[in-house]
Design an enzyme around this catalytic site. Sequence first.
Site, PDB file in Angstrom:
ATOM      1  N   LYS A  23       0.837  -1.122   0.028  1.00 37.64           N
ATOM      2  CA  LYS A  23      -0.070  -0.072   0.196  1.00 37.64           C
ATOM      3  C   LYS A  23       0.809   1.189   0.177  1.00 37.64           C
ATOM      4  O   LYS A  23       0.660   2.182  -0.759  1.00 37.64           O
ATOM      5  CB  LYS A  23      -0.956  -0.067   1.200  1.00 37.64           C
ATOM      6  CG  LYS A  23      -1.815  -1.134   1.175  1.00 37.64           C
ATOM      7  CD  LYS A  23      -2.717  -1.344   2.388  1.00 37.64           C
ATOM      8  CE  LYS A  23      -3.647  -2.528   2.402  1.00 37.64           C
ATOM      9  NZ  LYS A  23      -4.296  -2.785   3.804  1.00 37.64           N
ATOM     10  N   ASP A  27     -10.711   2.749   5.045  1.00 42.76           N
ATOM     11  CA  ASP A  27     -11.023   1.289   4.922  1.00 42.76           C
ATOM     12  C   ASP A  27     -12.480   1.044   4.680  1.00 42.76           C
ATOM     13  O   ASP A  27     -12.805   0.042   4.426  1.00 42.76           O
ATOM     14  CB  ASP A  27     -10.356   0.557   6.129  1.00 42.76           C
ATOM     15  CG  ASP A  27      -9.148  -0.451   5.545  1.00 42.76           C
ATOM     16  OD1 ASP A  27      -9.140  -0.441   4.308  1.00 42.76           O
ATOM     17  OD2 ASP A  27      -8.561  -0.615   6.534  1.00 42.76           O
ATOM     18  N   GLN A  40      -3.978  -1.295   9.914  1.00 40.61           N
ATOM     19  CA  GLN A  40      -4.120  -2.843   9.544  1.00 40.61           C
ATOM     20  C   GLN A  40      -4.217  -4.018  10.280  1.00 40.61           C
ATOM     21  O   GLN A  40      -4.039  -4.003  11.604  1.00 40.61           O
ATOM     22  CB  GLN A  40      -2.450  -2.945   8.847  1.00 40.61           C
ATOM     23  CG  GLN A  40      -2.358  -4.446   8.241  1.00 40.61           C
ATOM     24  CD  GLN A  40      -3.196  -4.442   6.684  1.00 40.61           C
ATOM     25  OE1 GLN A  40      -3.110  -3.442   6.159  1.00 40.61           O
ATOM     26  NE2 GLN A  40      -3.729  -5.681   6.489  1.00 40.61           N
TER      27      GLN A  40
END
Length: 262
Positions: free
Chosen positions: A17, A84, A61
């Site tokens: 990412k 997200d 994450q």
Amino acid sequence: MVRVGEDPASVSYVRSKSKVSEELGIYSETIVLADNTSEEALLTLIAKLNNDPQFHGILVQLPLPRHINTDKVLNAIKPEKDVDGFHPMNAGKLLNGEPLFIPCTPHGIQELLIRSGNSPEGKHVVICGRSNLVGKPLMAMLIQKRKGANATVTMCHTGTRNLASLTRQADILVVAMGRPKAITADMVKNGVVVIDVGVNRVPDKTRKSGFRLVGDTDFEAIERKAKAITPVPGGVGPMTVTMLMANVVKAAELWSVGSQKS
Ligand code: NAP
């Protein structure tokens, strides 16, 4: 991006990412916290990032170490920075058909289907796996009465009886179970479109790393029956990162509109 601990898959996801954001000219920082970081310390960091105008998006994450309550952490991210799309407010908006940030993996799946000429519209989509990350948001997206969605969706999980009888009815089969070769060729019909979301490490002595990545389907056998099937790696994974970048751009645009108003 915030990563807690050294889970090898998380290290690799965050690295990719970060690499893509650099390629696109999106500034990013990765904050790495020790595995034994307390929940309180992580929440304090999120509160700081929520109020830091340098960052338009925050990504924690997953998975987090067991001693940290994942829901509590995701709920602490400001919905306007939740790139997200996991905050309950964003999940609710998605279900209501008025999304702010769409979770990246299901969004990538929808784009893959549309852009490969396999729009879900009017199709029977069978989803195997009901996680909050993949299966549930994908269902919420595909049942909407709009272009690129408007599908009939069947959701399968461990409580599903006779999984194969349902997967065989799928025009589009999305598999997000985290089980290597869970879906075999006898479980799909001819001409099916298969999206394999699974990422599983299986031992492989021929590799320097000692493992290789496989999906949730028997790719070689299903490829012979399917109209299309996504590979692992290289299918859904890169699309997930792409849609994350799209969300970051959206967050920056929202911030810019908001700051002009105030
Ligand atoms: P998860 O939270 O573990 O959920 C797995 C789901 O599969 C659960 O709903 C579970 O049912 C269902 N399931 C497991 N075994 C089953 C069986 N034998 N029969 C029927 N249903 C079964 O996993 P996740 O986070 O959604 O991830 C799924 C996979 O996708 C993993 O391999 C993950 O690494 C991968 N993934 C890839 C990406 C990407 O970008 N490529 C992104 C996210 C996830 P229950 O709810 O009943 O337990």
